[in-house]
Design a protein around this motif. Structure first.
Motif, mmCIF file in Angstrom:
data_model
loop_
_atom_site.group_PDB
_atom_site.id
_atom_site.type_symbol
_atom_site.label_atom_id
_atom_site.label_comp_id
_atom_site.label_asym_id
_atom_site.label_seq_id
_atom_site.Cartn_x
_atom_site.Cartn_y
_atom_site.Cartn_z
ATOM 1 N N THR A 186 -29.778 -0.703 14.326
ATOM 2 C CA THR A 186 -29.968 0.068 15.561
ATOM 3 C C THR A 186 -29.682 1.549 15.352
ATOM 4 O O THR A 186 -30.407 2.409 15.862
ATOM 5 C CB THR A 186 -29.067 -0.518 16.676
ATOM 6 O OG1 THR A 186 -29.409 -1.908 16.845
ATOM 7 C CG2 THR A 186 -29.259 0.212 17.990
ATOM 8 N N LEU A 187 -28.658 1.858 14.555
ATOM 9 C CA LEU A 187 -28.343 3.282 14.326
ATOM 10 C C LEU A 187 -29.449 3.974 13.548
ATOM 11 O O LEU A 187 -29.646 5.184 13.669
ATOM 12 C CB LEU A 187 -27.014 3.428 13.572
ATOM 13 C CG LEU A 187 -25.763 2.847 14.228
ATOM 14 C CD1 LEU A 187 -24.537 3.131 13.361
ATOM 15 C CD2 LEU A 187 -25.551 3.418 15.633
ATOM 16 N N ALA A 226 -32.643 1.662 19.092
ATOM 17 C CA ALA A 226 -31.739 2.775 19.397
ATOM 18 C C ALA A 226 -31.966 3.323 20.802
ATOM 19 O O ALA A 226 -31.070 3.935 21.396
ATOM 20 C CB ALA A 226 -31.930 3.895 18.371
ATOM 21 N N ASP A 227 -33.163 3.090 21.347
ATOM 22 C CA ASP A 227 -33.482 3.598 22.693
ATOM 23 C C ASP A 227 -32.791 2.770 23.770
ATOM 24 O O ASP A 227 -32.841 3.128 24.949
ATOM 25 C CB ASP A 227 -35.003 3.556 22.936
ATOM 26 C CG ASP A 227 -35.782 4.350 21.897
ATOM 27 O OD1 ASP A 227 -35.164 5.117 21.148
ATOM 28 O OD2 ASP A 227 -37.023 4.191 21.833
ATOM 29 N N VAL A 268 -29.519 1.608 23.586
ATOM 30 C CA VAL A 268 -28.061 1.599 23.427
ATOM 31 C C VAL A 268 -27.440 2.279 24.644
ATOM 32 O O VAL A 268 -27.858 3.376 25.029
ATOM 33 C CB VAL A 268 -27.656 2.349 22.134
ATOM 34 C CG1 VAL A 268 -26.145 2.486 22.039
ATOM 35 C CG2 VAL A 268 -28.208 1.615 20.914
ATOM 36 N N ARG A 315 -27.435 7.734 17.527
ATOM 37 C CA ARG A 315 -28.590 6.834 17.690
ATOM 38 C C ARG A 315 -29.788 7.430 16.923
ATOM 39 O O ARG A 315 -30.599 8.137 17.462
ATOM 40 C CB ARG A 315 -28.931 6.663 19.175
ATOM 41 C CG ARG A 315 -27.839 5.933 19.966
ATOM 42 C CD ARG A 315 -28.097 6.028 21.461
ATOM 43 N NE ARG A 315 -28.165 7.411 21.881
ATOM 44 C CZ ARG A 315 -29.033 7.885 22.781
ATOM 45 N NH1 ARG A 315 -29.901 7.080 23.360
ATOM 46 N NH2 ARG A 315 -29.031 9.158 23.118
ATOM 47 N N GLY A 316 -29.829 7.136 15.651
ATOM 48 C CA GLY A 316 -30.880 7.683 14.786
ATOM 49 C C GLY A 316 -30.288 8.387 13.581
ATOM 50 O O GLY A 316 -30.911 8.478 12.532
ATOM 51 N N LYS A 344 -27.582 7.356 12.120
ATOM 52 C CA LYS A 344 -26.988 6.246 11.362
ATOM 53 C C LYS A 344 -25.499 6.448 11.096
ATOM 54 O O LYS A 344 -24.763 6.826 11.985
ATOM 55 C CB LYS A 344 -27.790 5.997 10.088
ATOM 56 C CG LYS A 344 -27.993 4.494 9.850
ATOM 57 C CD LYS A 344 -29.009 4.156 8.811
ATOM 58 C CE LYS A 344 -29.075 2.650 8.649
ATOM 59 N NZ LYS A 344 -30.027 2.240 7.619
ATOM 60 N N ASN A 351 -32.683 10.529 21.922
ATOM 61 C CA ASN A 351 -31.872 10.305 20.725
ATOM 62 C C ASN A 351 -32.529 10.922 19.499
ATOM 63 O O ASN A 351 -33.619 11.500 19.579
ATOM 64 C CB ASN A 351 -31.583 8.811 20.525
ATOM 65 C CG ASN A 351 -32.868 7.998 20.356
ATOM 66 O OD1 ASN A 351 -33.807 8.436 19.715
ATOM 67 N ND2 ASN A 351 -32.887 6.799 20.933
ATOM 68 N N VAL A 373 -33.668 9.530 16.666
ATOM 69 C CA VAL A 373 -34.482 8.688 15.768
ATOM 70 C C VAL A 373 -35.577 9.554 15.141
ATOM 71 O O VAL A 373 -36.312 10.253 15.843
ATOM 72 C CB VAL A 373 -35.116 7.502 16.533
ATOM 73 C CG1 VAL A 373 -36.086 6.752 15.641
ATOM 74 C CG2 VAL A 373 -34.029 6.568 17.044
#
Ligand SMILES: Cc1cc2nc3c(=O)[nH]c(=O)nc-3n(C[C@H](O)[C@H](O)[C@H](O)COP(=O)(O)OP(=O)(O)OC[C@H]3O[C@@H](n4cnc5c(N)ncnc54)[C@H](O)[C@@H]3O)c2cc1C
Length: 482
Positions: A166-167, A182-183, A185, A213-214, A216, A393, A395
């Protein structure tokens, strides 16, 4: 094209360090200090030389083996806080591992925190959320959520860890409909370099929440995530294996067909060189095949059938199933390997998948070419994957319509060949490249600059500013560090 015709010099596996270097990176510590650490954590502690250290930090992708100076098997957030504080006090950098599916380089000489004992999963069916601790794999979440008619945004294999996936973005079979994992969380429980546990949300710290979030593992160790689940019990999904001889027909049909699909559908296609393993059914055993993956999460089965229908005639079908499937059976879409293996991998985004792109891909890595790559995969992105969530985020690579990903054996005998060939395939596709790449698919990197290049320049600048604020001494520099 043969191996020797691929452009570029062979490149060594950049992230393998030799023993002499490892020795210099493995300091000893006063026994009393290690005893203090043992007393302050609930989980086991392994120092270099201890039996059990290698097993504690063993990877799933066995191409990379970790040789930390010390490892803590965390059982709870307090263990992570204690381990990070101890590491900082002893001038150690800190690495983290859950399942070992995504090692980037040997965390030599580090403090490695392993999280696989942190197995808490709590589903809140009313709010449609899950709180998931750091060691949990997707399989447990999918099974627990399914009891309530809910699903998480799992990727191709539910054996992968929820947090690391997810990260790094988190691109799965529901992606075009719901976006990256990640979207979804809602909160990140994070131990930062000061040894403090913070609950980070959009309201508490918008900048760190955006970055983690992206971005990591660059900001600390996540001890738990609170994530949104989506209401879904079944989908219409599966995979079809076509004969390798029909690769050109299938890939050209795919590139024309996929863009016509609604966001309810997420697809990918891969040229797979299957090993000659007894466990594989005869039509696939030792063959080069084309694997189409299809996942429809809408409500109308008849619509799903008519959407997949054109591809069923695209080539000779060797094997396959597309039909109703429970959300906790989604591993059957990609059929990823389950047992540990040595892999070298690298991904890139594409702005277009033109007829010529497919021709170039086939010339570089199609079934007719002798290359040591196990998989060359195209994933269709777009839809919700292209849109920022309500709380934006970091990502990387959001907005590109396609991703290409290559994977080969990460074994010493081919250490000079597979990376050169894999990177060569991506170089051949560069005319269609789009900027960025989600970190989960970035694969092999030569160092922080190549990780940074996965983001847009303004995003890297912003990420680095957050990094300087929460980790000024660069304690977390393993994984995909920028
Ligand atoms: C078979 C397979 C299938 C995959 N399929 C997909 C897919 O469909 N979509 C997709 O997006 N990705 C996919 N991946 C990539 C995967 O999401 C990444 O490799 C991810 O990092 C794996 O996380 P892990 O915790 O399982 O692995 P680990 O090797 O344990 O961790 C990898 C990295 O994740 C970070 N990390 C892990 N735990 C923490 C933590 N608690 N706090 C902070 N950082 C942490 C660290 O940077 C760590 O180095 C796949 C990988 C494999 C091997």
């Amino acid at each position: 094209m043969s191996l020797t015709e691929l452009p570029g010099e062979p490149e060594p596996l950049a992230l393998v360090l030799d023993d002499a270097v490892l020795d210099t990176l493995a300091p000893g510590f006063p026994a009393a200090d290690v005893d203090d650490l043992r007393i302050s954590v609930h989980g086991p502690v392994f120092a270099a030389g201890d039996d059990g250290l290698a097993a504690e930090v063993t990877t799933w992708n066995v191409a990379i083996q970790h040789t930390p100076a010390i490892a803590v098997g965390a059982t709870r957030a307090a263990d992570v806080c204690a381990a990070v504080s101890w590491a900082v006090a002893h001038d150690l950098r800190v690495a983290v591992q859950a399942t070992g599916h995504g090692p980037v380089r040997n965390a030599a000489g580090s403090m490695m925190v392993t999280t696989r004992r942190m197995q808490g999963v709590f589903i809140d069916p009313e709010r449609r959320t899950a709180r998931v601790e750091a060691g949990v794999k997707w399989k447990r979440v999918m099974e627990a959520a399914a009891e309530f008619g809910l699903a998480g945004l799992c990727g191709s294999s539910s054996d992968v860890g929820v947090v690391g996936y997810t990260l790094g973005g988190g691109l799965g079979s529901l992606g075009r409909k719901h976006g990256f994992a990640a979207d979804h969380v809602l909160a990140v429980e994070l131990v930062t370099a000061d040894g403090e546990l913070r609950r980070v949300t959009a309201a508490s710290d918008a900048e760190l929440f955006w970055a983690v979030r992206g971005g990591k593992g660059n900001f600390g160790i996540v001890t738990a995530l609170e994530i949104e689940l989506v209401p879904l019990t079944t989908l219409y999904a599966g995979g079809i294996f076509f004969a390798g001889d029909d690769a050109a027909a299938v890939l050209h049909a795919y590139r024309a067909w996929a863009p016509t699909l609604p966001e309810d559908v997420t697809t990918s296609v891969a040229v797979l060189r299957m090993p000659p393993m007894e466990e594989l059914p005869p039509p696939l055993r030792g063959q080069t095949v084309v694997h189409l993956r299809f996942a429809y999460s809408g409500l109308d089965e008849a619509e799903a059938e008519s959407l997949i229908a054109p591809m069923k005639g695209a080539g000779t079908i060797l094997l396959g199933f597309v039909g109703p499937m429970r959300t906790d059976e989604m591993d059957a879409i990609h059929m990823d390997p389950v047992d540990p293996l040595p892999a070298w991998e690298k991904g890139m985004l594409l702005g277009d998948l033109a007829a010529e792109t497919v021709d170039v891909l086939l010339a570089a890595a199609g079934p007719q070419v002798d290359v040591p790559l196990v998989m060359v995969e195209l994933r269709q992105l777009g839809g919700a994957l292209a849109r920022q969530p309500e709380a934006p985020n970091a990502v990387a690579g959001r907005g590109a319509p396609w991703m290409v990903f290559v994977l080969g054996p990460g074994i010493p005998e081919l250490a000079h060949v597979v990376p050169a060939v894999g990177r060569g395939v991506l170089r051949a596709l560069e005319p269609w490249a789009a900027p960025g790449c989600p970190l989960n698919h970035l694969g092999d990197v030569s160092g922080p600059d190549e990780v940074a290049a996965a983001y847009l320049p303004a995003t890297v600048e912003r990420l680095r500013a957050v990094k300087r604020a929460v980790d000024p001494a660069g304690v977390f520099t393993f994984g995909h560090a920028f």
